[in-house]
Design an enzyme around this catalytic site. Sequence first.
Site, mmCIF file in Angstrom:
data_model
loop_
_atom_site.group_PDB
_atom_site.id
_atom_site.type_symbol
_atom_site.label_atom_id
_atom_site.label_comp_id
_atom_site.label_asym_id
_atom_site.label_seq_id
_atom_site.Cartn_x
_atom_site.Cartn_y
_atom_site.Cartn_z
ATOM 1 N N ARG A 1 0.825 -1.220 0.000
ATOM 2 C CA ARG A 1 0.000 0.000 0.000
ATOM 3 C C ARG A 1 0.856 1.266 0.000
ATOM 4 O O ARG A 1 0.332 2.364 -0.148
ATOM 5 C CB ARG A 1 -0.939 -0.007 1.212
ATOM 6 N N LYS B 1 -14.581 6.955 -2.819
ATOM 7 C CA LYS B 1 -14.285 7.220 -1.415
ATOM 8 C C LYS B 1 -13.053 8.106 -1.319
ATOM 9 O O LYS B 1 -12.274 8.243 -2.261
ATOM 10 C CB LYS B 1 -14.053 5.917 -0.650
ATOM 11 N N THR C 1 -8.386 -3.703 8.669
ATOM 12 C CA THR C 1 -9.201 -3.510 9.875
ATOM 13 C C THR C 1 -10.690 -3.693 9.600
ATOM 14 O O THR C 1 -11.479 -3.822 10.529
ATOM 15 C CB THR C 1 -8.985 -2.111 10.470
ATOM 16 N N THR D 1 -13.240 0.236 6.251
ATOM 17 C CA THR D 1 -13.679 0.731 4.949
ATOM 18 C C THR D 1 -14.821 -0.105 4.399
ATOM 19 O O THR D 1 -15.827 0.425 3.911
ATOM 20 C CB THR D 1 -12.511 0.719 3.951
ATOM 21 N N ASP E 1 -13.601 1.086 -4.594
ATOM 22 C CA ASP E 1 -12.937 2.321 -5.003
ATOM 23 C C ASP E 1 -12.470 2.157 -6.448
ATOM 24 O O ASP E 1 -12.586 1.076 -7.046
ATOM 25 C CB ASP E 1 -11.759 2.659 -4.083
ATOM 26 N N HIS F 1 -1.553 -5.306 -4.303
ATOM 27 C CA HIS F 1 -2.425 -4.154 -4.099
ATOM 28 C C HIS F 1 -2.368 -3.223 -5.303
ATOM 29 O O HIS F 1 -3.394 -2.637 -5.691
ATOM 30 C CB HIS F 1 -1.995 -3.404 -2.833
#
Length: 321
Positions: free
Chosen positions: A100, A196, A227, A230, A173, A134
């Site tokens: 990321r 977003k 987590t 999102t 996204d 990613h």
Amino acid sequence: MKRPAKDVKIFSGSSNPELVHEVCRMLGVPLGVAKLSRFQSGETYVSIEESVRGADVYVFQSFSHPVNDHFVELLVMIDALKRSSAGMINVILPYYGYARQEKQDQPREPITAKLVADVLTTVGAERVITMDLHAPAIQGFFNIPVDHITALDLIADYLRTKDLSRAIIVSPDAGRAKTAERLATYLDLPVALMNKRRPKHNEAEITHVIGEVKDKVPIIIEDMIDTGGTLVKVIEGLVEHGARKEGILCATHAVFSHPAHERLNHPLIKEVVVTDTLPIQRLDALPKLKVLSVAPLFAEAIERIHTNRSISSLSLDTSRP
């Protein structure tokens, strides 16, 4: 599956040994013997306990928690193999950590995904095999061959076992738009896109929904679940726009940082579909979780690479034992 030649050696770091054992079982190749330990000071020690001279070596390591420890362990293993005269050192990263951090979003930020690529190459990696990066552009950070495989076919095959008559594929996204389009094409489903913005790390705000989601079952596709914050907001945003309260989350990498388990037990989420590129803890805390194994994909990739066959058309053959 055709068993590779005897000069194939497979070694595992400590991040995800269960996956590596299954790959070895499918290939009929014993797991290489290596001693991994740490000194009292925290320094990593590795000793290769068998001859690898001239062998094609495959080293598995995912960047699971603790990420930095597993990264250093991988570097030490590569160095040990290089100094043991391994013929070819292939590094298999089911989950590529620091992915990321692949660009500068603000001034004076590092591009840590490039740093990881540079260090792996410098220490002696000669090929990298990874899954669902990613950012696919990370392949260009390497000056060695990179085989980038995907679990999308695996996820699609699982979703085909469900009633998809009212489903819609949702990209959370713009970065996942191409992946969502591919999955929608595989399943012959419509696609929607969320817009977003991120005020800070691990937080997101949904601003727009592009596509007709009213009375549809949303299937959200991501490369990873960290987590879960999102994705919960994505589900809530979709329901506000009329989607059904039975969303399905799909992702390759189950990072599951705290408090992911608690968030993913959200009543609007019906099922969470992930793969075993990372070891998954607390399975009992998330009964709606479905884990798909990527071992057949990596086993097939190793067999094809070793026999100099293309892996660009790699797909899952569920008839394998």
